[in-house]
Motif scaffolding. Structure first.
Motif, short mmCIF file in Angstrom:
data_model
loop_
_atom_site.label_atom_id
_atom_site.label_comp_id
_atom_site.label_asym_id
_atom_site.label_seq_id
_atom_site.Cartn_x
_atom_site.Cartn_y
_atom_site.Cartn_z
N ASN A 349 0.85 -1.19 0.00
CA ASN A 349 0.00 0.00 0.00
C ASN A 349 0.89 1.23 0.00
OD1 ASN A 349 -2.09 -1.77 0.18
ND2 ASN A 349 -2.45 -1.48 2.35
N VAL A 350 0.57 2.18 -0.83
CA VAL A 350 1.39 3.39 -0.91
C VAL A 350 0.46 4.60 -0.89
CG1 VAL A 350 3.24 2.31 -2.22
CG2 VAL A 350 1.37 3.38 -3.45
N ARG A 351 1.02 5.74 -0.60
CA ARG A 351 0.24 6.98 -0.68
C ARG A 351 1.03 7.97 -1.54
NH1 ARG A 351 2.29 6.72 4.41
NH2 ARG A 351 3.83 8.31 4.91
N ARG A 359 -3.54 0.64 -3.32
CA ARG A 359 -2.96 -0.68 -3.33
C ARG A 359 -2.18 -0.76 -4.63
NH1 ARG A 359 -1.28 -4.64 -0.05
NH2 ARG A 359 -1.26 -6.63 -1.11
N GLN A 362 3.39 -4.20 -8.51
CA GLN A 362 4.28 -4.02 -9.66
C GLN A 362 4.92 -5.36 -9.98
OE1 GLN A 362 8.01 -1.98 -9.16
NE2 GLN A 362 7.66 -1.66 -6.97
N LEU A 405 10.04 3.08 -13.56
CA LEU A 405 9.81 3.79 -12.30
C LEU A 405 9.12 5.13 -12.54
CD1 LEU A 405 13.02 3.10 -10.21
CD2 LEU A 405 10.67 2.58 -9.59
N SER B 235 -0.90 -5.10 6.06
CA SER B 235 -0.44 -4.41 4.86
C SER B 235 -0.62 -5.28 3.63
CB SER B 235 1.02 -4.01 5.00
OG SER B 235 1.81 -5.16 5.09
N ARG B 236 -0.81 -6.56 3.85
CA ARG B 236 -1.04 -7.43 2.71
C ARG B 236 -2.52 -7.57 2.40
NH1 ARG B 236 3.10 -9.92 0.60
NH2 ARG B 236 5.05 -9.57 1.65
N VAL B 285 -5.82 2.37 10.06
CA VAL B 285 -5.12 3.27 9.13
C VAL B 285 -4.48 2.51 7.97
CG1 VAL B 285 -4.60 4.97 10.90
CG2 VAL B 285 -2.98 3.14 10.48
N TYR B 286 -4.54 1.23 8.03
CA TYR B 286 -3.82 0.30 7.17
C TYR B 286 -2.57 0.92 6.53
CZ TYR B 286 -7.00 2.24 3.66
OH TYR B 286 -7.72 3.08 2.89
N VAL B 287 -1.52 0.18 6.67
CA VAL B 287 -0.19 0.73 6.46
C VAL B 287 0.03 1.19 5.03
CG1 VAL B 287 2.26 0.19 6.65
CG2 VAL B 287 0.61 -0.85 8.19
N THR B 288 0.53 2.36 4.88
CA THR B 288 0.92 2.82 3.55
C THR B 288 2.32 3.38 3.63
OG1 THR B 288 -0.03 4.98 3.96
CG2 THR B 288 -1.41 3.41 2.77
N ARG B 289 3.02 3.28 2.52
CA ARG B 289 4.35 3.86 2.44
C ARG B 289 4.29 5.01 1.45
NH1 ARG B 289 7.72 -0.42 -0.10
NH2 ARG B 289 5.76 -0.87 -1.09
N PRO B 290 5.17 5.98 1.58
CA PRO B 290 5.20 7.02 0.55
C PRO B 290 5.54 6.41 -0.80
CG PRO B 290 6.57 7.60 2.43
CD PRO B 290 6.15 6.18 2.62
N ALA B 291 4.98 7.00 -1.85
CA ALA B 291 5.22 6.46 -3.19
C ALA B 291 6.70 6.48 -3.54
CB ALA B 291 4.43 7.26 -4.22
N VAL B 294 8.68 3.21 -3.60
CA VAL B 294 8.39 2.14 -4.57
C VAL B 294 9.68 1.65 -5.24
CG1 VAL B 294 7.30 1.69 -6.79
CG2 VAL B 294 6.03 2.83 -4.99
N ALA B 295 10.62 2.58 -5.43
CA ALA B 295 11.86 2.21 -6.13
C ALA B 295 12.60 1.11 -5.40
CB ALA B 295 12.75 3.44 -6.28
N SER B 297 11.28 -1.36 -3.72
CA SER B 297 10.64 -2.63 -4.09
C SER B 297 11.05 -3.04 -5.49
CB SER B 297 9.12 -2.49 -4.04
OG SER B 297 8.70 -2.16 -2.76
N THR B 298 11.09 -2.06 -6.38
CA THR B 298 11.48 -2.35 -7.76
C THR B 298 12.88 -2.95 -7.81
OG1 THR B 298 10.16 -0.51 -8.52
CG2 THR B 298 11.83 -1.33 -10.04
#
Lengths: 419, 321
Positions: A349-351, A359, A362, A405, B235-236, B285-291, B294-295, B297-298
């Motif tokens: 989950n991201v914001r 949700r 990738q 990305l 989070s899943r 609040v279900y966990v979120t990470r800043p966008a 994402v890198a 995870s990539t």
């Protein structure tokens, strides 16, 4: 445009084709220029049996020919498994043929062959007037040499690589053949079709650019493929990510769309069956495809949003429905490839910068033959809505890590609710 | 240096490891090359580099473990030239010299093997926390209490946690990681209450203010750990409704645990209930990470892909001896 419909190389496809009624002009063109056109057979080495059939045509007196990259791709990557043979309209075959240059981005390949009395065709860099009669030559479905008359209809509007639109019946096996004016000047190279006489040509100017490039006596064709695909990624970066995604408002949501008019965007309502909800599918793509696999073309970039809302379903039922849309992968979205690894996915989950929560899944797969290039599948769903939401899918093939990305970042940042 | 590539049934490489000099191949985890397969004996064979350059010697160790090189069955000992594919039981291993293949890449963890390892890691942390609590909250003069509390933790927790994983995996399969976490958490909550009761009973013998404070602190630590586990699960979960249901389950179980375990005074009841309620926080609040994250995870995915080959559908002809 369907991928399957674009397969011009005949791969065990044996369909019946009605013969085209001949015309005097077509007959003249065929008589005058068909001796410059050869059938390309990519033979499986052990059985010496054609695996892929296409067409090539002579462009100089030294025996240089042009064809499509997708016709010779198997040979480029598996030279130990395949060999190439040319067969003329008179039935004479030529085994001394080499691929000397390829351009995967424009789907072109340069061949060099020891031909007896090569008769070159002249490449015309110009763009004929819309409606001009043109003639396409080739070997459809592994049959004898064929001429197809049609009309020239200018540049495709949604093409990154500048593809011509030809109204005429190209068929599998005609890939790499010339489409020429009545006087023999070649305006384009046959490359693809969507059926119903919607066919596509690579402009002759692109072919001339490739021919002008220096040739190595021992060419590294895989490096050629890689560099041409990297060039596509440069163009995508310039055209899409440097400018930044644009936004479009759909049913209360602000959603990203590729910039300008370069992409072909369409929308249609979701078939909701008996369920009481509304849905819109919004989809944008290019008219260009990449031949990352020898027998399957891949879209460069596809953006798709499914916007859903319901005031009648309960929250739980809507959440279930939404979840199903999120987790369903439709036919063709992810297909296995012998030329790529399996997809590896990561979910979380991201914001985004505006605080909107998603949700995000990738999935990446690597193309071992093309280091640094990947296929990417991204799916996002806006979280927090009890009766409305958007499930978005982004697909990029042959992408670099940076472009992938950039796609994810811009997809998230340009998504929001309309205030 | 020998490079061993473990091949799947379709001939695709599953993992690659570098072997130094001599090593034992078998299903026993103490071996140099561990192959977990029913057809592989615990100490199946010994692999020795040499005697010549680019050769390797296979020495049979198990009477009941078969080793083949092509169609040739290895008797007591066999010398083979690299590269070669060896069948250890039913597992195909391609051996080559490191010089010929270049530097071996770090193999990605097998998804099947890495998940139980994660569970054992979680289990170990839990045991350490429980044992630490037992150690600190029990009078130092009574080592028997420490030993018994730790022993209870180990004896009860380890098999139950492992059992939870085994049952979860049996029911849902390794592909569904969150089910396995959920079963592990449920069992952890149940067992934690038993351990807490035992350790609290021990501390009551020699209860001091210091140990009480330490005990509460460790309760918080345990709770934080439970929260962390819950975050991993929540989070899943895809959507708020599901996450809230998960949170509610943990809330009830957590509250019951703390109520049952630590309610030695009336004043503790609301405190422990509140602590238990905190476990539901991630669900709300279900966990979120800043966008921007994402890198990472990539890059993790791309790193894993580096060890993978294309999934060719064309099968290779079997190799001869």
């Amino acid at each position: 445009m369907r991928v399957s419909a674009r397969l011009l190389a005949a791969l065990a496809i044996f369909l019946g084709v009605a013969p085209t009624p001949g015309r005097a002009q077509s007959a003249t063109v065929f008589d005058r220029f068909s001796k410059s056109v050869y059938k390309v057979e990519i033979l499986e080495r052990r059985s010496s049996t054609p695996s892929i059939v296409g067409t090539a045509f002579v462009v100089d007196s030294a025996g240089t020919l042009l064809t499509n990259y997708h016709v010779v791709k198997s040979l480029v990557f598996k030279p130990n498994d395949y060999r190439i043979r040319l067969v003329g309209n008179d039935g004479a075959s030529v085994d001394s043929v080499h691929v000397v240059r390829v351009d995967a981005a424009h789907d072109l390949a340069v061949l060099s062959a020891r031909l007896r009395d090569p008769v070159p065709l002249h490449l015309d860099d110009g763009v004929p007037e819309v409606g001009t009669s043109v003639f396409s030559l080739g070997f459809p479905l592994n049959l004898t040499g064929t001429v197809v008359q049609g009309s020239f209809n200018g540049l495709m509007p949604h093409s990154l690589e500048g593809t011509f639109h030809f109204t005429g019946s190209l068929n599998p096996g005609m890939s790499g053949g010339p489409t020429l004016l009545a006087d023999g000047r070649v305006v384009g190279v046959n490359v693809a079709t969507s059926g119903n006489q919607l066919s596509y040509l690579v402009p002759a100017a692109r072919a001339r650019e490739l021919l002008a490039q220096p040739r190595d006596s021992n060419p590294d064709l895989v490096a050629d493929v890689r560099s041409s695909l990297e060039a596509v990624q440069d163009r995508v970066r310039q055209m899409v990510f440097r400018k930044g995604m644009e936004e479009t408002d759909i049913a209360g949501f602000r959603l990203p769309k590729p910039p300008g008019d370069s992409f072909d965007c369409s929308a249609s309502p979701v078939d909701t069956g008996d369920l009481d909800y509304d849905g819109v599918i919004y989809r944008c793509g290019l008219d260009d495809w990449l031949w990352l696999d020898p027998d399957d073309a891949s879209p460069i970039l596809v953006v798709e949003h499914v916007v859903m809302s319901s005031h009648k379903l309960t929250r739980l039922r809507f959440a279930t429905l939404y979840s199903e849309w999120f987790s369903t992968v439709f036919d063709g979205e992810i297909s296995n490839s012998d030329w790529a690894t399996k997809y590896r996915c990561e979910a979380g989950n991201v914001r985004n910068g505006h605080g909107l929560k998603f949700r995000l899944v990738q999935c990446w797969r690597r193309r071992p033959d093309l280091p640094g290039l990947y296929d990417l599948f991204v799916r996002t769903a806006i979280l927090g809505g009890s009766d409305a939401g958007v499930v978005s899918t982004y697909r990029m093939n042959g992408t670099t890590r940076e472009n992938g990305l950039a796609l994810i970042r811009q997809a998230l940042e340009h998504t929001g609710r309309v205030r | 240096m020998i490079v061993a590539e473990i091949l799947g049934p379709d001939g695709a490489m599953l993992s690659r490891v570098k072997l130094d000099g001599t090593c034992v191949v078998g299903s026993d985890r103490s071996g140099g090359l561990v192959l977990v397969d029913p057809t592989v004996a615990p100490r199946h064979l010994e692999l020795l580099e040499g005697p010549g350059e680019g050769t390797v010697t296979l020495r049979r160790l198990a009477d009941d473990g078969e080793t083949r090189v092509g169609s040739l069955i290895v008797g007591a000992e066999a010398e083979i030239t690299l590269p070669a594919t060896v069948s250890v039981g039913a597992v195909a291993v391609r051996l080559s010299s490191a010089a010929a293949t270049g530097p071996a890449e770090v193999p990605p963890p097998s998804p099947i093997l890495s998940r139980p390892a994660t569970a054992w890691g979680l289990c170990l942390v839990t045991v350490i926390l429980a044992a630490t609590k037992a150690l600190l909250t029990t009078d130092k003069a009574h080592p028997w209490h420490v030993a018994s509390a730790t022993g209870v933790a180990v004896v009860l927790l380890l098999p139950l946690w492992a059992g939870g994983w085994a049952i979860g995996n049996r029911l849902f399969g390794y592909k569904n990681r969150f089910h396995a976490h959920l079963s592990a958490i449920s069992i952890w909550v149940l067992v934690a209450s038993c351990i807490d009761l035992v350790t609290t009973g021990a501390t009551e013998i020699v209860h001091t203010d210091t140990t009480r404070v330490l005990g509460s602190g460790l309760d918080l630590l345990l709770l934080a750990w439970l929260l962390y586990l819950h975050i991993r699960v929540a989070s899943r979960w895809r959507f708020r409704t599901n996450a809230i249901i998960a949170g509610a389950v943990v809330l009830v179980l957590g509250s019951l645990t703390f109520l049952a375990a630590d309610a030695d005074t009336d004043a503790d009841v609301p405190v422990n209930a509140a602590l238990g309620a905190l476990t539901a926080l991630p669900a709300a609040v279900y966990v979120t990470r800043p966008a921007d994250g994402v890198a990472a995870s990539t890059d993790k995915i791309l790193h894993e892909l580096n060890g993978m080959k294309a999934k060719r559908s064309v099968k290779r002809a079997p190799e001869g001896p």
